[in-house]
Design an enzyme around this catalytic site. Structure first.
Site, PDB file in Angstrom:
ATOM      1  N   ALA A   1     -11.127  -7.237  -0.470  1.00 33.73           N
ATOM      2  CA  ALA A   1     -11.961  -6.033  -0.465  1.00 33.73           C
ATOM      3  C   ALA A   1     -11.902  -5.383  -1.834  1.00 33.73           C
ATOM      4  CB  ALA A   1     -11.482  -5.052   0.613  1.00 33.73           C
ATOM      5  N   ARG A  22       0.859  -1.187   0.000  1.00 30.40           N
ATOM      6  CA  ARG A  22       0.000   0.000   0.000  1.00 30.40           C
ATOM      7  C   ARG A  22       0.892   1.233   0.000  1.00 30.40           C
ATOM      8  NH1 ARG A  22      -4.718  -1.471  -2.067  1.00 30.40           N
ATOM      9  NH2 ARG A  22      -5.821  -3.049  -0.815  1.00 30.40           N
ATOM     10  N   LEU A  24     -13.887  -1.917  -4.442  1.00 31.61           N
ATOM     11  CA  LEU A  24     -14.802  -0.794  -4.593  1.00 31.61           C
ATOM     12  C   LEU A  24     -16.168  -1.244  -5.100  1.00 31.61           C
ATOM     13  CD1 LEU A  24     -12.468   1.777  -6.400  1.00 31.61           C
ATOM     14  CD2 LEU A  24     -13.025   1.692  -3.967  1.00 31.61           C
ATOM     15  N   GLU A  31      -9.855 -11.960  -6.061  1.00 30.73           N
ATOM     16  CA  GLU A  31      -8.646 -11.871  -5.248  1.00 30.73           C
ATOM     17  C   GLU A  31      -8.194 -13.219  -4.689  1.00 30.73           C
ATOM     18  OE1 GLU A  31      -8.899  -8.777  -2.306  1.00 30.73           O
ATOM     19  OE2 GLU A  31      -8.780  -7.215  -3.837  1.00 30.73           O
ATOM     20  N   GLU A  90     -15.346  -9.785  -5.595  1.00 29.47           N
ATOM     21  CA  GLU A  90     -14.010  -9.534  -5.055  1.00 29.47           C
ATOM     22  C   GLU A  90     -13.389 -10.799  -4.468  1.00 29.47           C
ATOM     23  OE1 GLU A  90     -12.227  -6.914  -5.454  1.00 29.47           O
ATOM     24  OE2 GLU A  90     -13.804  -5.749  -6.419  1.00 29.47           O
ATOM     25  N   PRO A 120     -14.186   9.136   8.738  1.00 25.66           N
ATOM     26  CA  PRO A 120     -15.272  10.097   8.519  1.00 25.66           C
ATOM     27  C   PRO A 120     -14.854  11.554   8.646  1.00 25.66           C
ATOM     28  CG  PRO A 120     -15.486   9.078  10.674  1.00 25.66           C
ATOM     29  CD  PRO A 120     -14.401   8.329   9.955  1.00 25.66           C
TER      30      PRO A 120
END
Length: 208
Positions: A80, A68, A82, A101, A97, A119
């Site tokens: 995971a 990442r 979108l 994956e 997904e 948030p």
């Protein structure tokens, strides 16, 4: 006092979108505060995501390790992805997904948790599913590229993930929330009380 998050929307006097990316954008809103002042708030606009805690018959969780770049780490995560289409059914996205994956399918699906990961700076909403009764998917494996080409897969006992989260060794948000949520559900005696896979999701409404 009812311990429940509630929808609320303060007045916005001006808005702009200074950046638009491939999947997300950045929005700037001028928001009226309770004392009447106006404060500027910048945040990422995100389509939403799904994540899958896939639990096999040996109480092991399917995890993957992926680079990442923003945090300069290889993180252990759960599958995971979108919500690619507005209004997309999150269960269908989760099933896609898990196949792409891990080349795995599941027969039993439930909702573990619905969260807003950041948030204060992003409107992303994530639905984390529990998937059980796992088996290998049919057909050829999905072709991966970029960071996913270097991805590692493993199956790890749930208690080892919980230990790693509490020890500060595992940092992925969905992995942490998913593992701790499942541990709490199991500590209560059963996962039967978890919401069904098609439970409403006000943060990202969808058609069943």
């Amino acid at each position: 006092m009812e311990l429940k998050d509630t929808p609320e929307e303060w007045q916005v006097t001006a808005t702009a979108t200074p950046f638009r990316g491939n999947k997300t954008s950045v929005r700037t809103d001028d928001v009226v505060m309770p004392d009447g002042t106006v404060a500027r708030r910048d945040y990422q606009v995100h389509p939403g995501s799904v994540a899958i805690l896939a639990l096999d018959d040996s109480a092991r969780v399917l995890v993957l390790r992926q680079y990442r770049h923003p945090v300069r780490h290889k993180l252990w995560e759960i599958p995971a992805g979108l919500l690619d289409v507005p209004g997309e059914n999150p269960l269908h996205a989760a099933q896609r997904e898990l196949y792409e994956e891990a080349h795995v399918k599941a027969e039993d699906w439930r909702v573990l948790a619905d969260v807003y990961p950041t948030p204060g700076g992003c409107d992303e909403a994530v639905r984390i599913f529990l998937a059980r009764d796992l088996s290998e998917a049919e057909g050829e494996r999905f072709e991966v590229s970029e960071e996913e080409a270097d991805m590692e897969l493993a199956r790890v006992p749930l208690e080892e993930l919980v230990r790693g989260v509490l020890a500060g060794e595992l940092h992925n948000n969905c992995l942490a929330v998913g593992a701790l949520s499942l541990a709490a559900a199991l500590n209560g005696g059963s996962v039967d009380a978890l919401r069904p896979a098609e439970a409403p999701w006000p943060a990202r409404p969808f058609e069943a």
